[in-house]
Design an enzyme around this catalytic site. Sequence first.
Site, PDB file in Angstrom:
ATOM      1  N   TYR A  47       3.376  18.030  60.732  1.00 25.95           N
ATOM      2  CA  TYR A  47       3.936  17.738  59.403  1.00 25.95           C
ATOM      3  C   TYR A  47       4.122  16.242  59.256  1.00 25.95           C
ATOM      4  O   TYR A  47       4.676  15.601  60.156  1.00 25.95           O
ATOM      5  CB  TYR A  47       5.297  18.440  59.224  1.00 25.95           C
ATOM      6  CG  TYR A  47       5.206  19.599  58.268  1.00 25.95           C
ATOM      7  CD1 TYR A  47       4.735  19.412  56.978  1.00 25.95           C
ATOM      8  CD2 TYR A  47       5.602  20.883  58.649  1.00 25.95           C
ATOM      9  CE1 TYR A  47       4.633  20.475  56.094  1.00 25.95           C
ATOM     10  CE2 TYR A  47       5.506  21.950  57.772  1.00 25.95           C
ATOM     11  CZ  TYR A  47       5.015  21.737  56.492  1.00 25.95           C
ATOM     12  OH  TYR A  47       4.917  22.781  55.617  1.00 25.95           O
TER      13      TYR A  47
ATOM     14  N   GLU B  82       5.112  14.490  55.968  1.00 27.41           N
ATOM     15  CA  GLU B  82       5.520  14.080  54.612  1.00 27.41           C
ATOM     16  C   GLU B  82       5.729  12.577  54.527  1.00 27.41           C
ATOM     17  O   GLU B  82       6.371  11.991  55.411  1.00 27.41           O
ATOM     18  CB  GLU B  82       6.827  14.766  54.202  1.00 27.41           C
ATOM     19  CG  GLU B  82       6.613  16.031  53.413  1.00 27.41           C
ATOM     20  CD  GLU B  82       6.845  17.240  54.271  1.00 27.41           C
ATOM     21  OE1 GLU B  82       6.613  17.146  55.494  1.00 27.41           O
ATOM     22  OE2 GLU B  82       7.253  18.271  53.705  1.00 27.41           O
TER      23      GLU B  82
ATOM     24  N   ASP C 138     -14.028  11.226  37.398  1.00 34.69           N
ATOM     25  CA  ASP C 138     -13.997  12.338  38.351  1.00 34.69           C
ATOM     26  C   ASP C 138     -15.422  12.457  38.901  1.00 34.69           C
ATOM     27  O   ASP C 138     -16.293  13.056  38.271  1.00 34.69           O
ATOM     28  CB  ASP C 138     -13.565  13.610  37.611  1.00 34.69           C
ATOM     29  CG  ASP C 138     -13.543  14.832  38.515  1.00 34.69           C
ATOM     30  OD1 ASP C 138     -14.173  14.792  39.594  1.00 34.69           O
ATOM     31  OD2 ASP C 138     -12.920  15.838  38.135  1.00 34.69           O
TER      32      ASP C 138
ATOM     33  N   THR D  19     -13.556  14.925  45.069  1.00 32.48           N
ATOM     34  CA  THR D  19     -13.375  15.868  46.170  1.00 32.48           C
ATOM     35  C   THR D  19     -14.229  15.342  47.321  1.00 32.48           C
ATOM     36  O   THR D  19     -15.062  14.454  47.140  1.00 32.48           O
ATOM     37  CB  THR D  19     -13.801  17.298  45.775  1.00 32.48           C
ATOM     38  OG1 THR D  19     -15.108  17.241  45.194  1.00 32.48           O
ATOM     39  CG2 THR D  19     -12.842  17.905  44.785  1.00 32.48           C
TER      40      THR D  19
ATOM     41  N   LYS E  50     -18.330  17.996  48.542  1.00 33.67           N
ATOM     42  CA  LYS E  50     -19.574  18.293  47.810  1.00 33.67           C
ATOM     43  C   LYS E  50     -20.691  17.412  48.384  1.00 33.67           C
ATOM     44  O   LYS E  50     -21.042  17.577  49.550  1.00 33.67           O
ATOM     45  CB  LYS E  50     -19.343  18.101  46.309  1.00 33.67           C
ATOM     46  CG  LYS E  50     -18.271  19.055  45.755  1.00 33.67           C
ATOM     47  CD  LYS E  50     -18.160  18.991  44.256  1.00 33.67           C
ATOM     48  CE  LYS E  50     -17.211  20.027  43.687  1.00 33.67           C
ATOM     49  NZ  LYS E  50     -15.812  19.581  43.620  1.00 33.67           N
TER      50      LYS E  50
ATOM     51  N   ARG F 209     -12.956  20.386  52.822  1.00 32.28           N
ATOM     52  CA  ARG F 209     -12.408  20.599  51.473  1.00 32.28           C
ATOM     53  C   ARG F 209     -11.170  19.738  51.328  1.00 32.28           C
ATOM     54  O   ARG F 209     -10.208  19.877  52.082  1.00 32.28           O
ATOM     55  CB  ARG F 209     -12.058  22.066  51.273  1.00 32.28           C
ATOM     56  CG  ARG F 209     -13.250  22.971  51.403  1.00 32.28           C
ATOM     57  CD  ARG F 209     -12.939  24.346  50.901  1.00 32.28           C
ATOM     58  NE  ARG F 209     -13.187  24.397  49.480  1.00 32.28           N
ATOM     59  CZ  ARG F 209     -14.372  24.682  48.943  1.00 32.28           C
ATOM     60  NH1 ARG F 209     -15.408  24.928  49.714  1.00 32.28           N
ATOM     61  NH2 ARG F 209     -14.531  24.729  47.651  1.00 32.28           N
TER      62      ARG F 209
HETATM   63  N1  DSN Z   1     -15.789  24.400  41.483  1.00 30.00           N
HETATM   64  C1  DSN Z   1     -16.399  23.089  41.377  1.00 30.00           C
HETATM   65  C2  DSN Z   1     -17.816  23.181  40.997  1.00 30.00           C
HETATM   66  O1  DSN Z   1     -18.451  24.134  41.416  1.00 30.00           O
HETATM   67  O2  DSN Z   1     -18.336  22.321  40.321  1.00 30.00           O
HETATM   68  C3  DSN Z   1     -15.651  22.199  40.453  1.00 30.00           C
HETATM   69  O3  DSN Z   1     -14.326  22.214  40.807  1.00 30.00           O
END
Ligand code: DSN
Length: 443
Positions: free
Chosen positions: A51, A53, A197, A223, A226, A232
């Site tokens: 942890y 924080e 984004d 994120t 990807k 993740r």
């Molecule tokens: N779920 C993602 C996507 O597939 O583009 C976006 O958050």
Amino acid sequence: MASHVAGAKKVFDLIREEEKRQKEVLEMIPSENYASANVMRATGSVLTNKYSEGYPHKRYYQGNSVADKVEDYAQELVKKLFDVPHVNVQPYSGSPANAAVYLALMEPFKDKVMGLTLSFGGHLTHGSPVSFSGKYFPVVSYPVGEDGYLDYDAIEKMAVKEKPKLIICGFTAYSRIIDFKRFGEIADKAGAYLLADISHITGLVVAGVHPSPVPYVHIIMTTTHKTLRGPRGAMLMVTEKGIKKDPELAEKIDKAVFPGLQGGPHDNTTAAIAVALEEASTPAFKKYGAQIVKNSKALAKQLIKNGFDLVSGGTDNHLILIDLQNKNVNGAAAALALEVAGIVTNKNAVPKDPMPPFYPSGIRLGTPALTTRGMKEKDMVKVANWIKEVVLEVSGQQMPRDKEQRSEFWKKFRKEVVKNKKLLAIAKEIKVFAGKFPVPGIQ
Ligand code: DSN
């Protein structure tokens, strides 16, 4: 990996089953990828036990000497790779990261957000009425133009008229280059904060095959799982331009992430993000990013040759959006038929879709995961030909518009499609083909 673990048999059997599935199919959901063995090792490490924080060197718990070093290192890598002065690597994923931006900057029921409409390729958190973003904030949303491209003049007009506090650019189903410079000029004119984004295209930005938003926007959210090929998670960066607009911006973002929205950061994820960033800093990753786009373009070319109608007529990035209305088959039905045949995509709305979100008219697919396996342009031609065969097999089985008839149709279609001999034969061919391309992280 899963087979060496004693205990928890049911779960590890399921994980082994998933490893097999991931190896035997063509994973073409454009937001998915295969993380490396090292990324997964860090994700599954003892850092999961801790942890922490707070932020490095200002924690609320003891025992954080290593967690501090891990988070410092991850931050250092991001700053260098993206050339930004500030980053927060703690957001649990993209939606909470975007929520932190709202919390940092916006007064609920007063300040307006402007984002791309969900059905035109925006994200839920960019102002959709079913998400917190549309429930708690006034929204004005922009569409894409008739040609499937962003219409920057129309966006500028809207921004100047509506005066949103926050404009969001960066999308989940847009296959063209985003003109961040133009968005920057629009936000400046409207006096708005600009959030990019870049979740989908981070890997392409890092590889230099998509322009970077860094000089033009105030905040960047991405994120990490990807095209960046990490665990993740998500990160929020603040740019020089952002700090110039609001000298307290970095502090506001950090406070919104913790304690505003989250508790302890997932230190194991932070470590895995650092591993992914190390990997993304190599020349091999630049090649990888360039190959994603080459593959995507090759796939688009062959799909067009095969009679498919692509939104915007093609792609500049990792993804393709197919409008299936000319094929007389619904996106949900096509996606399911493709899955039976071993090609994993997702059903997706197309601009001005006459159908509801659960039964949209298109499918979205992309090349990041296939490129990770080492596939090249010639392989994309094969993939496009398989897609044609599958869609042809179910073409004509049109989804009824009437709700009751639709539910009957769907029940019957789902039952029959899994037994379709032609699709099952293609799945066998694909299994053999996919077997020639190793999956990093799976033995
Ligand atoms: N779920 C993602 C996507 O597939 O583009 C976006 O958050």
